[in-house]
Enzyme design. Structure first.
Site, PDB file in Angstrom:
ATOM      1  N   ASP A 101       0.897  -1.103  -0.020  1.00 33.41           N
ATOM      2  CA  ASP A 101      -0.219   0.001  -0.257  1.00 33.41           C
ATOM      3  C   ASP A 101       0.717   1.133   0.088  1.00 33.41           C
ATOM      4  O   ASP A 101       2.143   1.066   0.252  1.00 33.41           O
ATOM      5  CB  ASP A 101      -0.757   0.031   1.299  1.00 33.41           C
ATOM      6  CG  ASP A 101      -2.182   0.976   1.370  1.00 33.41           C
ATOM      7  OD1 ASP A 101      -2.200   1.718   0.391  1.00 33.41           O
ATOM      8  OD2 ASP A 101      -2.562   1.092   2.510  1.00 33.41           O
ATOM      9  N   ARG A 159     -14.529  -4.357  -5.892  1.00 31.35           N
ATOM     10  CA  ARG A 159     -15.035  -3.809  -4.744  1.00 31.35           C
ATOM     11  C   ARG A 159     -16.418  -3.570  -4.710  1.00 31.35           C
ATOM     12  O   ARG A 159     -17.179  -3.539  -3.932  1.00 31.35           O
ATOM     13  CB  ARG A 159     -14.505  -2.100  -4.655  1.00 31.35           C
ATOM     14  CG  ARG A 159     -12.931  -2.261  -4.039  1.00 31.35           C
ATOM     15  CD  ARG A 159     -12.808  -2.436  -2.646  1.00 31.35           C
ATOM     16  NE  ARG A 159     -13.645  -1.569  -1.809  1.00 31.35           N
ATOM     17  CZ  ARG A 159     -13.355  -0.242  -1.560  1.00 31.35           C
ATOM     18  NH1 ARG A 159     -12.133   0.228  -1.899  1.00 31.35           N
ATOM     19  NH2 ARG A 159     -13.914   0.536  -0.857  1.00 31.35           N
TER      20      ARG A 159
HETATM   21  N1  NVA Z   1      -3.575   3.239   3.541  1.00 31.83           N
HETATM   22  C1  NVA Z   1      -4.429   3.998   2.413  1.00 31.83           C
HETATM   23  C2  NVA Z   1      -5.583   3.309   1.901  1.00 31.83           C
HETATM   24  C3  NVA Z   1      -5.964   4.224   0.507  1.00 31.83           C
HETATM   25  C4  NVA Z   1      -7.155   3.504  -0.137  1.00 31.83           C
HETATM   26  C5  NVA Z   1      -5.026   5.184   3.138  1.00 31.83           C
HETATM   27  O1  NVA Z   1      -5.521   5.046   4.427  1.00 31.83           O
HETATM   28  O2  NVA Z   1      -4.951   6.618   2.674  1.00 31.83           O
HETATM   29  N1   CP Z   2      -8.703   1.497  -2.592  1.00 36.09           N
HETATM   30  C1   CP Z   2      -9.499   2.676  -2.163  1.00 36.09           C
HETATM   31  O1   CP Z   2     -10.445   2.569  -0.905  1.00 36.09           O
HETATM   32  O2   CP Z   2      -9.391   3.546  -2.871  1.00 36.09           O
HETATM   33  P1   CP Z   2     -10.270   4.999  -3.132  1.00 36.09           P
HETATM   34  O3   CP Z   2      -9.236   5.717  -1.911  1.00 36.09           O
HETATM   35  O4   CP Z   2     -10.047   5.658  -4.198  1.00 36.09           O
HETATM   36  O5   CP Z   2     -11.625   5.090  -2.594  1.00 36.09           O
END
Ligand code: NVA
Ligand code: CP
Length: 321
Positions: free
Chosen positions: A235, A303
């Site tokens: 991530d 999703r």
């Molecule tokens: N770990 C990231 C995930 C985004 C979908 C966040 O929290 O920004």
């Molecule tokens: N993976 C995810 O939640 O993407 P977004 O931040 O674009 O919603």
């Protein structure tokens, strides 16, 4: 057809559903995806409204929930901090009381998990976590569906969760909301997580809400974490809300880029996943995310299918049509 759960069920963290309920929801997601691909109309949520509250940015969560709800025959209200009274300090409890009198289900993306829990405890309708600082359960639901789609069997009878038993998921990077949720899933569904995070960015087992440390192993070297893995995943180095730490994180995470050497350490048929958005050249190389083992586009699409199945379950119970 409907057997709506009573009392109201929320989906605030991965442990809010049992393994048996996941088997049902994932099987439904496969059927709902089949209907979508065949342009088969399926409107079980006609006249139902989803409220979506975003206190952080989103592309996938917004589109997947909004498109998904319309496809189920319902409608959507979209609120952000900037354009609602949430941004002008209306208490979250009051917002929950009001929004849940006018809508049938709520999705929230916010900062602390405590905030979504306070909302849920004052809501008359189901509340879904669309990402908090601590958890991202809808994403892991999609990731597990995607793994089963590629490496197990959906819709072929038997328990869809069987293919997860004994599998190894390598987590390379930040001990963040995604890592916490993977760990909850491993403990509940019977697989193991190999965790490798830079020093100072480890997972906190208490924050992750785990019963024990039996379902994960910690590795200093990310390549060791990938050894023998069935799935390698990562991530962003800097999650939303932590932008002030960006420069320090870039230095600390420099060796935590999933590259071809890490994928070679994994099993030959290992999959690569990333919840997206991705930064090529930071947490993952372009060769890996755009390479043959990557299933990130299926993961993103899924999703929508899993969240449709989740909303169906929270509002109508165990449907089988
Ligand atoms: N770990 C990231 C995930 C985004 C979908 C966040 O929290 O920004
Ligand atoms: N993976 C995810 O939640 O993407 P977004 O931040 O674009 O919603």
């Amino acid at each position: 057809m409907s057997n709506a759960p009573s009392p109201v069920r929320h989906y605030l963290q991965f442990t809010d559903l049992s393994a048996d309920e996941y088997a049902h929801v994932l099987t439904r997601a496969a059927e709902i995806k089949r209907k979508f691909k065949a342009y088969e109309k399926y409107h079980p949520l006609a006249d139902r409204t989803l409220a979506m509250i975003f206190e952080k940015a989103s592309t996938r969560t917004r589109v997947s929930f909004e498109a998904g709800m319309y496809q189920l025959g319902g409608s959507v209200v979209h609120l952000t901090t900037g354009d609602s009274q949430l941004g002008r300090s209306e208490p979250i409890e009051d917002s929950a009381r009001v929004i849940s009198r006018m809508t049938d289900i709520v999705m929230i993306r916010t900062f602390g998990q405590d905030k979504i829990e306070r909302f849920a405890s004052h809501s008359r309708v189901p509340v879904i976590n669309g990402l908090t600082n601590e958890f991202h359960p809808c994403q892991i639901l999609a990731d597990i569906f995607t793994f089963i789609e590629h490496r197990g069997s959906l819709g072929a009878g038997g328990n869809v969760l069987d293919c997860l038993q004994g599998k190894v998921v390598a987590w390379v990077g930040d001990g963040n909301n995604m890592a916490n949720t993977w760990l909850q899933a491993a403990e509940l569904l019977g697989f193991t997580v190999h965790l490798s995070t830079p020093s100072g960015y480890e997972v906190d087992q208490t924050v992750a809400g785990l019963r024990s440390n039996a379902s994960y192993k910690v590795f200093k070297d990310p390549q060791d974490a990938c050894r023998g893995a069935d799935l390698v995943t990562t991530d962003v180095w800097t999650s939303m809300g932590y932008e002030a730490e960006n420069e320090a994180r870039k230095k600390a995470f420099a060796d935590w880029c999933v590259d071809e050497a890490m994928m070679q350490a994994a099993k030959p048929d290992a999959l690569f996943m990333h919840c997206l958005p991705a930064h090529r050249g930071e947490e993952v190389s372009a060769e890996v995310i755009d390479g043959p083992q990557s299933v990130v586009w299926d993961e993103a699409e899924n999703r929508m299918h899993v969240q449709k199945a989740l909303m169906e379950f929270l509002l109508l119970g165990r449907v089988n049509v």
